[in-house]
Design a protein around this motif. Structure first.
Motif, PDB file in Angstrom:
ATOM      1  N   LEU A  71      41.265  32.958  35.910  1.00  0.00           N
ATOM      2  CA  LEU A  71      42.457  32.538  36.649  1.00  0.00           C
ATOM      3  C   LEU A  71      42.284  32.969  38.104  1.00  0.00           C
ATOM      4  O   LEU A  71      42.119  34.147  38.373  1.00  0.00           O
ATOM      5  N   ARG A 111      41.958  35.009  28.447  1.00  0.00           N
ATOM      6  CA  ARG A 111      40.976  35.576  29.377  1.00  0.00           C
ATOM      7  C   ARG A 111      40.191  34.502  30.111  1.00  0.00           C
ATOM      8  O   ARG A 111      38.979  34.580  30.250  1.00  0.00           O
ATOM      9  N   LYS A 112      40.885  33.489  30.566  1.00  0.00           N
ATOM     10  CA  LYS A 112      40.232  32.440  31.346  1.00  0.00           C
ATOM     11  C   LYS A 112      40.170  32.882  32.802  1.00  0.00           C
ATOM     12  O   LYS A 112      40.997  33.675  33.241  1.00  0.00           O
ATOM     13  N   ALA A 159      51.494  41.057  28.348  1.00  0.00           N
ATOM     14  CA  ALA A 159      51.483  39.704  27.807  1.00  0.00           C
ATOM     15  C   ALA A 159      51.232  39.703  26.315  1.00  0.00           C
ATOM     16  O   ALA A 159      51.944  39.050  25.555  1.00  0.00           O
ATOM     17  N   GLU A 160      50.228  40.470  25.904  1.00  0.00           N
ATOM     18  CA  GLU A 160      49.881  40.394  24.501  1.00  0.00           C
ATOM     19  C   GLU A 160      50.915  41.069  23.629  1.00  0.00           C
ATOM     20  O   GLU A 160      51.252  40.578  22.555  1.00  0.00           O
ATOM     21  N   ARG A 175      50.301  30.213  32.799  1.00  0.00           N
ATOM     22  CA  ARG A 175      49.652  31.453  33.221  1.00  0.00           C
ATOM     23  C   ARG A 175      49.489  32.406  32.045  1.00  0.00           C
ATOM     24  O   ARG A 175      48.423  32.986  31.841  1.00  0.00           O
ATOM     25  N   ALA A 222      47.423  36.190  40.374  1.00  0.00           N
ATOM     26  CA  ALA A 222      46.480  35.857  39.297  1.00  0.00           C
ATOM     27  C   ALA A 222      45.728  37.097  38.857  1.00  0.00           C
ATOM     28  O   ALA A 222      45.559  37.350  37.665  1.00  0.00           O
ATOM     29  N   GLU A 223      45.290  37.891  39.830  1.00  0.00           N
ATOM     30  CA  GLU A 223      44.528  39.090  39.484  1.00  0.00           C
ATOM     31  C   GLU A 223      45.382  40.067  38.690  1.00  0.00           C
ATOM     32  O   GLU A 223      44.941  40.645  37.693  1.00  0.00           O
ATOM     33  N   ALA A 231      47.942  39.335  36.927  1.00  0.00           N
ATOM     34  CA  ALA A 231      48.174  38.764  35.608  1.00  0.00           C
ATOM     35  C   ALA A 231      47.002  39.083  34.696  1.00  0.00           C
ATOM     36  O   ALA A 231      47.186  39.431  33.532  1.00  0.00           O
ATOM     37  N   LEU A 232      45.799  39.000  35.243  1.00  0.00           N
ATOM     38  CA  LEU A 232      44.621  39.237  34.424  1.00  0.00           C
ATOM     39  C   LEU A 232      44.465  40.715  34.089  1.00  0.00           C
ATOM     40  O   LEU A 232      44.067  41.073  32.993  1.00  0.00           O
ATOM     41  N   MET A 279      46.677  31.339  29.724  1.00  0.00           N
ATOM     42  CA  MET A 279      45.361  31.523  30.340  1.00  0.00           C
ATOM     43  C   MET A 279      45.003  33.001  30.398  1.00  0.00           C
ATOM     44  O   MET A 279      43.866  33.386  30.232  1.00  0.00           O
ATOM     45  N   ARG A 280      46.003  33.810  30.621  1.00  0.00           N
ATOM     46  CA  ARG A 280      45.766  35.254  30.669  1.00  0.00           C
ATOM     47  C   ARG A 280      45.366  35.769  29.300  1.00  0.00           C
ATOM     48  O   ARG A 280      44.429  36.543  29.156  1.00  0.00           O
ATOM     49  N   ARG A 281      46.082  35.282  28.291  1.00  0.00           N
ATOM     50  CA  ARG A 281      45.792  35.758  26.944  1.00  0.00           C
ATOM     51  C   ARG A 281      44.394  35.348  26.517  1.00  0.00           C
ATOM     52  O   ARG A 281      43.696  36.078  25.834  1.00  0.00           O
TER      53      ARG A 281
END
Lengths: 140, 283
Positions: free
Chosen positions: B129, B126-127, A111-112, B119, A100-101, A103-104, B122-124
């Motif tokens: 996670l 910025r929730k 991702a974008e 995922r 998760a980290e 991914a963030l 949610m990442r996009r």
């Protein structure tokens, strides 16, 4: 002679379902032998071996914990996933958290960019379809 | 202005795409069958657990395990189940819409995602996670899913969240899969089971058995949701691929029509040229 019906069930499905004369399970308060007409009992299990004997044939199965339910003519073992062992589970939980980290923190880069590309491609495709549609119509 | 050659090339390309969508439809159909079987085989475990649990709760009515106590919700945790792969129509979009709507309220909500589609969104956005399990494949074991539940459960144990909810696509039929919201913790006690177990001896104590049982019950619920979501995923893909194949048929038809018209126009033009050429010579 009376028989027991033994079932070993995990979250994924039924592993075992058969007749037996005698069952041994690793109860949390100690090894436990079950014969037909045993008093109804419910106990937690610790990791260990389950033995099922039927007509002299013994079968051994490993359980990493769970529950044992004894009814007069039936024994149900609810076995845990083998990996439930706490350390392994903890390490995997840690991995999930890291995923998760990561991914963030991957932020705009992956991702974008991927999403933007996808949107751009999609728009292109829509535009192309429109163009084609129009070009047919000119002929019609 | 499309040339005949362009049109034919395009027809070929659409036909090839159609072969793929048809194949995917068939693959999903067989995967759906297996996914449904796995859903079925996960049932005995969950039912046994529920039976024992309701009996234990009847035996120890005064005992309030933290997993049974509803407390004021200041922080929430949402477990979002989506598919790893796309081409499933609106399946994930519907689940995501429900999840985001739930998260739009006042209560701060942390997210645990199971599945890549959820995922990524949610990442996009910025929730917050806090855990993710992706690429779980077509047949995850309970152990594959457990880490996600574990993280959520830890938050609950430490008092960081007061409620854990679950969003997934419930499998109703091949053509219907509805996004649903379900509470995981505090547990909703299962409906009372018949009292066959009232003469039980407990080892160690009834409440110890209950302590060991409740976390597993919560885990089994999430696991079942994942299995169900996989069945919904395959069903949604069947539907999506089926309509894609149909659209391809329509497209090929219309392109073929255009191609034939272009061909005839060309022939007519050539014929006219020949005729008028001959006429000029004869005249």
């Amino acid at each position: 002679m009376a028989k027991l019906h033994v079932e070993l069930v995990t979250a994924e499905g039924r592993v075992l379902s058969q007749e037996a004369d005698f069952v041994v399970a690793p109860g949390s308060a100690g090894e436990l032998g079950v014969l037909p007409h045993h008093i109804p009992l419910l106990t937690t299990l610790r990791p260990g071996e389950v033995m099922v004997r039927n007509e002299g044939v013994e079968e051994y199965l490993f359980v990493s914990g769970g529950f044992l339910e004894v009814l007069p003519d039936r024994v149900v073992i609810l076995a845990d996933a083998a990996e439930r062992a706490d350390e392994i589970d903890l390490a995997r939980a840690e991995a999930a958290r890291r995923a998760a980290e990561e991914a963030l923190s991957a932020r705009a880069s992956d991702a974008e960019a991927a999403a933007k590309l996808e949107r751009a491609l999609y728009r292109l495709r829509v535009a192309e379809v429109r163009r084609r549609r129009r070009s047919h119509e000119q002929h019609l | 202005m499309a040339s005949l050659r362009d049109l034919r090339r395009r027809i070929r390309s659409v036909a090839n795409t159609q072969k793929i969508t048809k194949a995917m439809e068939l693959v999903s159909a067989s995967k759906l069958r297996r996914a449904q079987e796995r859903m079925e085989s996960a049932r005995p475990y969950a039912e046994e657990l529920a039976g024992i649990m309701s009996e234990l709760m009847r035996r120890t009515p005064e005992y309030r395990h933290p997993y049974l106590a509803v407390r004021p919700v200041q922080h929430r945790c949402l477990i979002l189940v989506t598919s790893d792969r796309g081409l499933v129509g609106a399946l994930n979009a519907n689940s995501l819409r429900l999840a985001l709507q739930e998260m739009s309220g006042e209560t701060p909500t942390a997210v645990v995602t199971i599945g890549r589609r959820g995922r990524d969104v949610m990442r996009r956005l910025r929730k917050p996670l806090i855990a993710d399990i992706s690429n779980y494949g077509d047949r995850p074991t309970l152990a594959d899913i457990l880490p996600a539940v574990r993280v959520a459960r830890q938050q609950f144990d430490e008092g960081l969240v007061d409620q854990i909810d679950l969003v997934y696509a419930r499998f109703v039929s091949v053509s219907r899969h509805d996004p649903v919201l379900q509470r995981v913790l505090p547990l909703e006690p299962p409906a009372a089971a018949p009292a066959v177990r009232s003469l039980f001896e407990y080892e160690p104590e009834a409440r110890d058995v209950l302590d060991a049982l409740l976390p597993r019950y919560a885990e089994a619920q999430v696991y079942r949701a994942v299995l169900e979501n996989i069945a919904s995923e395959q069903a949604a893909r069947i539907v999506a691929m089926h309509s894609a194949s149909e659209n391809a048929t329509d497209l090929i038809e219309s392109l073929t029509l255009t191609a034939n018209k272009v061909r005839q126009t060309t022939i007519t033009t050539e014929l006219m040229e020949v005729v008028s050429g001959a006429g000029a010579l004869a005249g």
